[in-house]
Design an enzyme around this catalytic site. Sequence first.
Site, PDB file in Angstrom:
ATOM      1  N   TYR A 272      32.039  35.556  39.330  1.00  0.00           N
ATOM      2  CA  TYR A 272      32.594  34.992  38.098  1.00  0.00           C
ATOM      3  C   TYR A 272      31.653  33.960  37.469  1.00  0.00           C
ATOM      4  O   TYR A 272      31.166  34.134  36.358  1.00  0.00           O
ATOM      5  CB  TYR A 272      33.940  34.291  38.367  1.00  0.00           C
ATOM      6  CG  TYR A 272      35.020  35.129  39.010  1.00  0.00           C
ATOM      7  CD1 TYR A 272      35.005  36.519  38.986  1.00  0.00           C
ATOM      8  CD2 TYR A 272      36.093  34.506  39.651  1.00  0.00           C
ATOM      9  CE1 TYR A 272      36.012  37.264  39.567  1.00  0.00           C
ATOM     10  CE2 TYR A 272      37.112  35.243  40.232  1.00  0.00           C
ATOM     11  CZ  TYR A 272      37.074  36.620  40.190  1.00  0.00           C
ATOM     12  OH  TYR A 272      38.068  37.346  40.775  1.00  0.00           O
ATOM     13  N   SER A 273      31.421  32.860  38.202  1.00  0.00           N
ATOM     14  CA  SER A 273      30.688  31.717  37.654  1.00  0.00           C
ATOM     15  C   SER A 273      29.207  32.040  37.459  1.00  0.00           C
ATOM     16  O   SER A 273      28.632  32.908  38.128  1.00  0.00           O
ATOM     17  CB  SER A 273      30.822  30.511  38.586  1.00  0.00           C
ATOM     18  OG  SER A 273      32.169  30.106  38.693  1.00  0.00           O
TER      19      SER A 273
ATOM     20  N   GLU B 146      44.453  34.290  43.609  1.00  0.00           N
ATOM     21  CA  GLU B 146      43.567  33.303  44.221  1.00  0.00           C
ATOM     22  C   GLU B 146      44.265  31.962  44.393  1.00  0.00           C
ATOM     23  O   GLU B 146      43.957  31.207  45.310  1.00  0.00           O
ATOM     24  CB  GLU B 146      42.308  33.117  43.360  1.00  0.00           C
ATOM     25  CG  GLU B 146      41.265  32.218  43.988  1.00  0.00           C
ATOM     26  CD  GLU B 146      39.943  32.213  43.245  1.00  0.00           C
ATOM     27  OE1 GLU B 146      39.035  31.498  43.676  1.00  0.00           O
ATOM     28  OE2 GLU B 146      39.825  32.922  42.228  1.00  0.00           O
TER      29      GLU B 146
END
Length: 388
Positions: free
Chosen positions: A125-126, A240
């Site tokens: 993601y990041s 999550e």
Amino acid sequence: MDFRLGPKSDAFRDEVRAFVAEHVDDDLLERANATGTMHDWDVHHALGSRGWIAAGWPVEYGCQGRDPYEMTALKDELRLAGVPQDGIGNTMIVANTLRHVGTEEQKRRFLPPALAGEYIFALGYSEPDSGSDVAAAKTRATRDGDEWVINGQKMFTTLAHEARYVFLLARTNVDVPKHKGLTMFIVPLDAPGVEIQPVHTLGGERTNITFYTDVRIPDTLRVGQVDGGWEVMTVALTFERGGTGLTEAHRLWQETVAWARATMRDGRPVIDDPLVRERLANTAIDNEIAKLFAYRVSWVAAEGGLPGVEGSMHKLWYAERLNAAASELLDMLADDGPLAPGAPGAPVDGLVEHTYRHAPVTTIYGGSSEVQRSIIAERGLGLPRSRR
């Protein structure tokens, strides 16, 4: 009110404790701390062979159909034993997302081996310029017939060096608002053009930066609609943030209490010091609240709901209070507090010092504390949107 999880969960908890006694020892925990890799293949395979990686899934998936309360007991005991389980966490985030939004082909291909413990997923993601603001991702995926060509890089790709696939968010449209132009993919980490480099964090964990140079994958590895990645991401983040009942702070408290009972200072047990007792009591209260927040998540799931706001409430509380507990207890240990694990004379075997370094990241992954507060305010309380 009865806040116990019930006799089924108690019986399952006993099974899990027996499993931990058989498969988890000090060497395993020391190896995880030394390498920074919070994953152990022997434990992972053993959990998979017992059907416990996704024990709460229905029997039609080859799972055990255990209720959310039993799953809470499982996670509690693994957490209390310090079992490294990043691989389980990552894999179940992806598996749950595929179960809800994946194609039938993707479910047949990925779910059975993942749930059996044959391989794990990493999360992509990041990026170096977009941490919690994952919608600002710049990694590009360009359509080329029945394939996609991916170029870019991802930061904090934890366990990429152990995983077979990365669940990767990429930009597929630059002409629309940032949330609208993203698509999610499953990318094999052994594909040509993928490079993995280690990053060692302040908390001692190993994460990775991953590079993607003209990486080609078939369209069958796209999850969800083209430019619909944000909707897929929303599902993934819900899973999550669910968390566990007993977090790192519970193990930290247990170990510190045991140390305080067994350690003498000025001719009396440390536990007899009123200031020590006050700090331990404050941590115990915070932990009890975190447990009840988590049990509420389990209750929502048991009632057939998707615990979105409830998961954010739990995640925000335990992350903030874990940081507070680590700071309070480190201060309580006085001059010896900063001694790291393995250092001679380190109180609580260095667990407090390690937690102090590790705790800040818990306020970031799964959405920062600021993001969680916005979710609670907007979706839970109906307040106006506070960010763009």
